[in-house]
Scaffold this active site. Structure first.
Site, PDB file in Angstrom:
ATOM      1  CG  ASP A   1     -19.025   6.591  -8.515  1.00  0.00           C
ATOM      2  OD1 ASP A   1     -18.729   5.581  -7.860  1.00  0.00           O
ATOM      3  OD2 ASP A   1     -19.254   7.692  -7.994  1.00  0.00           O
TER       4      ASP A   1
ATOM      5  CD  GLU B   1     -21.298  10.154 -10.382  1.00  0.00           C
ATOM      6  OE1 GLU B   1     -20.400  10.092  -9.541  1.00  0.00           O
ATOM      7  OE2 GLU B   1     -22.448  10.558 -10.122  1.00  0.00           O
TER       8      GLU B   1
ATOM      9  CB  CYS C   1     -16.071  16.285 -12.820  1.00  0.00           C
ATOM     10  SG  CYS C   1     -17.466  15.199 -12.541  1.00  0.00           S
TER      11      CYS C   1
ATOM     12  CG  HIS D   1      -2.157  -0.896   0.911  1.00  0.00           C
ATOM     13  ND1 HIS D   1      -2.910  -1.500   1.874  1.00  0.00           N
ATOM     14  CD2 HIS D   1      -2.697  -1.259  -0.269  1.00  0.00           C
ATOM     15  CE1 HIS D   1      -3.883  -2.190   1.301  1.00  0.00           C
ATOM     16  NE2 HIS D   1      -3.764  -2.065   0.002  1.00  0.00           N
TER      17      HIS D   1
HETATM   18  C1  PEP Z   1     -16.706  10.350 -10.016  1.00  0.00           C
HETATM   19  O1  PEP Z   1     -17.393   9.389  -9.685  1.00  0.00           O
HETATM   20  O2  PEP Z   1     -15.900  10.339 -10.974  1.00  0.00           O
HETATM   21  C2  PEP Z   1     -16.801  11.609  -9.271  1.00  0.00           C
HETATM   22  C3  PEP Z   1     -16.203  12.692  -9.696  1.00  0.00           C
HETATM   23  O3  PEP Z   1     -17.494  11.569  -8.107  1.00  0.00           O
HETATM   24  P1  PEP Z   1     -16.892  11.013  -6.723  1.00  0.00           P
HETATM   25  O4  PEP Z   1     -15.481  10.630  -6.966  1.00  0.00           O
HETATM   26  O5  PEP Z   1     -17.061  12.087  -5.712  1.00  0.00           O
HETATM   27  O6  PEP Z   1     -17.795   9.841  -6.480  1.00  0.00           O
HETATM   28 MG    MG Z   2     -18.987   9.675  -8.242  1.00  0.00          MG
END
Ligand code: PEP
Ligand code: MG
Length: 822
Positions: free
Chosen positions: A707, A683, A754, A450
């Site tokens: 996600d 997502e 994002c 890790h």
């Molecule tokens: C994602 O799922 O890419 C995202 C930006 O949301 P989070 O990482 O907060 O779930």
């Molecule tokens: Mg997400």
């Protein structure tokens, strides 16, 4: 049940047989298997075997394993036509060969030039007796890497009715890496669905199947013989289920890709060779760090008092790990979760409680409980399991430190330190001031520990397994850590230092140039406008990003305001927090994501019961729709931010139009339906494939690749065991991104990214080439990503993206992306 493990007989690229240009192989007329497109020039034995036939032309060989599985390896397609040209058999029929022994040397150039294809099927020809239980994933493969696992036969269930309902079964473990962390967790989860107590026995050691740690401590390797015993009303069903899991591959297939250890063949003078845990270059002064045992009182102050201390420290640490995991991203999150799971392990808790009952202090009892398990993992000889022992030691320290009221040790380091440690625990690395650390040099450890994963995720050059020679290094000694080359130069010549300095200066120069142009609008070299905005969780993030040239905020993670507290923030508190972010970005657009809580981001005041599979449960917008009071308050808070219109609203975890419509209705309900832009996060695969429908009513689409990757690849983003394979550059994810962009464009909606992929320099040209026009990146990455986009040419980026969509796997895409970057 006998299993046979076949390793790659060639270096090259693995692909399914479907990709072989010959129907005989593609349609599996000769049997099932895999194909390898070779990059080397020698074929070796995939296992110990007897050679049955070597084709007279030397282009194919048939082998029989000691268990009777028959294998055909056919070098290239239509190579029989070469009449032996280019093939030099090194063994003859009847020979006994051992795994890795060279079998045929061949002239790859000639095969590529003259045969239909060089792709080489590896086939099991007596499939009726040997089924394929595990196969390597498509992508690069080195000689000796796991390729296929064959399963030979079933073992019958034996019932033991001597003492109530009981069942028993012997099984040969088919898991390619034995019972390591991931299968242990899966087995324990399965065992917990039965009321019967299930015990696994290997030799003289037994463990409850409900205890992942107990299972790990059995040190079960691939093909070990185990006995499963159960007692209880559903004993038989439990034994059957656990037995079946052990006798299959548990979806293990090939191991997760391991960073390629770089161990130079000849070590230059004045250097020590190590294994690359995270590539990169650093010059700095040695700063030593030692993991010392914490002193604990051996005896307790009474059983009840020690039990109470133990429980409250454990609960506090569990809360802390849950909160840290929720606030972390990437591998750090997975590691916090892995530690939280271990802390809840019933076998460890039982062992500690019995030690306390025997008079030990809580701290001593925890050490007594966890150490033997860690030692057993270390002693087992499997390097991957040994690396998990470090996590146990880490957990030992963390709980003991809490019991003893000690703070986490934080080293005071000189700036630019090369941290030299005999060992370093994940929590210690996470507590370091990494701005002062230039690199890590670790005497022990492994490339998949890790600590290695964390170092790589932070771009910190790191070498592990440097061995005893580093013990003699003096504190403050100036060294050059060339982690990419696997070398620690402990007596660097002036020329070597000058060269390293020049390389580092070039990187710094690129950074400085990027910073100098950070505030400029971002366009590709041929003028396509790409907005580079930032992800933030706080006003501080927004300030850092603004200073780096962020053109706005593409994702405000509002859940951070809701976590780690007893009640939800009210409208005024929320408005103040969002206003602070908006102010930090001085009028630039701020996309506020509605509360994305639930799943692995729990909040105590939300009545979400325990879920077996929280990632597929009540999370994202489902929570807001189930608790309209919370949703309405958040909408009111966002609408109250001034100037009006600076904030846009984004809905997380959408799977269909209905959810978007419900949020719009909520906006109308709170009186803000007009004028505010309402977009969605893509997502889920559902949202990606229906993007053209969603885009009819959404003002914009922003892809959450974190996600989207977990749901597309069916790999839990919080599970450290799959962290190595969880890559958003997988062509499946890229195709979903392409579908989203196309769907959005049909209704003139822009698509951004994002998720973490937007901050990955290797991914950015592909995303831009796929038509993404907004990248929301980590605050510190804004200037660098802008600089990268400025160098892109859209025509080349589009071609590159198309090629990436056609790759066989994430590793191949990454290779392609590296070549593109060069
Ligand atoms: C994602 O799922 O890419 C995202 C930006 O949301 P989070 O990482 O907060 O779930
Ligand atoms: Mg997400």
């Amino acid at each position: 049940m006998a299993t046979i493990s076949l390793t790659a007989p060639l270096e090259g690229w693995v692909s399914p047989l479907d990709e072989v240009v010959d129907a005989v192989f593609a349609e599996r007329m000769l049997g099932d298997g895999l194909a390898i497109d070779p990059t080397g020039d020698v074929l070796v034995a995939p296992c110990d075997a007897r050679v049955l036939v070597v084709q007279p032309s030397g282009h194919a060989i048939t082998l029989e394993t000691p268990e009777g599985a028959q294998l055909l390896i056919h070098l290239g397609i239509d190579t029989v036509a070469l009449d032996g040209r280019g093939f030099e058999p090194l063994v003859a029929a009847g020979a006994t060969v051992t795994r890795g022994q060279p079998l045929i040397r061949f002239d790859l150039d000639l095969v590529v030039r003259e045969a239909q294809a060089a792709i080489t099927p590896v086939i099991v020809t007596n499939g009726e007796r040997f089924a394929i239980a595990g196969r390597a994933k498509a992508g690069a493969v080195a000689i000796g890497a796991p390729l296929l696992t064959l399963v030979a036969s079933e073992v019958a269930t034996v019932e033991d009715a001597s003492d109530g309902p009981a069942a028993r079964r012997a099984v040969t473990v088919a898991l390619s890496h034995g019972i390591h962390a991931r299968p242990a967790a899966k087995l324990a989860a399965a065992a917990k669905t039965f009321t019967a107590d299930v015990t696994l026995t290997k030799g003289e050691r037994s463990a409850s199947a409900r205890s992942p740690v107990g299972l790990l401590s059995l040190i079960v390797a691939h093909r070990d013989e185990l006995t499963i015993e159960a007692r209880g009303v559903d004993a038989e069903a439990a034994v059957a289920a656990i037995g079946d899991l052990l006798a299959t591959d548990l979806d293990e297939g090939a191991p997760a890709p391991v960073p390629t250890p770089a161990k130079p063949r000849t070590v230059p003078e004045g250097a020590i060779a190590g294994v690359t845990a995270s590539p990169g270059l650093a010059i700095g002064a040695i700063a030593r760090w030692q993991v010392r045992d914490l002193d604990v009182p051996p005896l307790g102050a009474g059983i009840a008092a020690e039990e109470a201390c133990f429980e409250s420290a454990r609960a506090a640490l569990a809360d802390d790990l849950a909160a840290r995991s929720a606030g972390a991203t990437g591998p750090a999150r997975a590691i916090f979760r892995a530690h939280a799971d271990m802390l809840a392990d019933p076998a460890l808790i039982d062992a500690a409680q019995s030690s306390i009952a025997g008079g030990a202090s809580a701290a001593q009892a925890w050490r007594d409980a966890i150490r033997p398990q860690a030692e057993a993992l270390r002693a087992g000889g499997d390097p991957r399991l040994a690396e998990r022992a470090d996590d146990m030691r880490d957990l030992e320290r963390q709980l003991i430190a809490r019991l003893m009221g000690m703070e986490q040790e934080v080293a005071t380091l000189p700036v630019g330190a090369i941290l030299l440690a005999d060992d370093l625990l994940p929590s210690q690395l996470m507590a370091l001031d990494l701005d002062r650390v230039a690199g890590l040099a670790i005497e022990r450890g492994g490339p998949t520990s890790h600590v290695a994963i964390l170092a790589a995720s932070r771009g910190l050059p790191a070498l592990v397994a440097l061995g005893a020679p580093v013990r003699d290094l003096a504190e403050g000694a100036r060294v050059v850590l060339d982690a990419s080359e696997g070398l620690l130069h402990v007596a660097p010549s002036p020329e070597l230092v000058a060269d390293a300095e020049a390389r580092l200066a070039a990187v710094a120069q690129r950074r400085a140039a990027a910073r100098a142009r950070a505030a400029e609008e971002c366009r590709t070299a041929d003028g396509t406008r790409i907005e580079v905005v930032t992800n933030c969780g706080s006003a501080e993030d927004a300030r850092v990003a603004a200073a780096n040239g962020a053109e706005g905020c593409g994702l405000l993670r509002t859940e951070l305001l809701f976590l780690d507290r007893a009640t939800a923030p009210d409208v005024a508190e929320q408005t103040a927090a969002y206003q602070a972010v908006a102010d930090a970005l001085a009028g630039k657009p701020v996309i506020v994501r509605l509360l994305d809580i639930g799943g692995d981001k729990p909040a105590p005041y939300l009545p979400i019961g325990p879920e077996e599979n929280p990632a597929l449960g009540l999370r994202g917008i489902r929570v807001g729709l189930a608790h309209p009071d919370i949703l309405d308050d958040q909408l009111r808070a966002i609408l109250a931010v001034r100037p009006a219109g600076q904030c846009r609203i984004m809905v997380p975890m959408v799977v269909g139009l209905d959810e978007l419509r419900q949020v719009r209705a909520a906006l109308d309900r709170v009186g803000g339906g007009d004028g505010v832009e309402l977009g969605i996060m893509v997502e889920t695969p559902a949202a990606a494939v229906t993007a053209s429908q969603l885009a009819r009513e959404a003002d914009f689409l922003s892809i959450g690749t974190n996600d989207l990757t977990q749901y597309a690849l069916a790999m839990d983003r919080g599970n450290a065991a799959v962290a190595g394979a969880l890559d958003g550059l997988h062509p499946a994810v890229l195709r979903l991104i392409e579908q989203t962009v196309t769907g959005g464009a049909r209704h003139a909606r822009w698509t951004g990214v994002c998720g973490g992929l937007a901050s990955d320099p290797l991914a950015v040209p592909i995303l831009v080439g796929l038509g993404v026009t907004e990248l929301s990146v980590a605050p510190a990455a804004v200037a660098d990503i802008k600089a990268l986009v400025r160098d892109l040419d859209m025509i080349r980026a589009r071609d590159h993206a198309r090629a990436a969509l056609d790759c066989a796997g994430a590793a191949e895409v990454r290779q392609l992306a590296r070549e593109f970057a060069r």
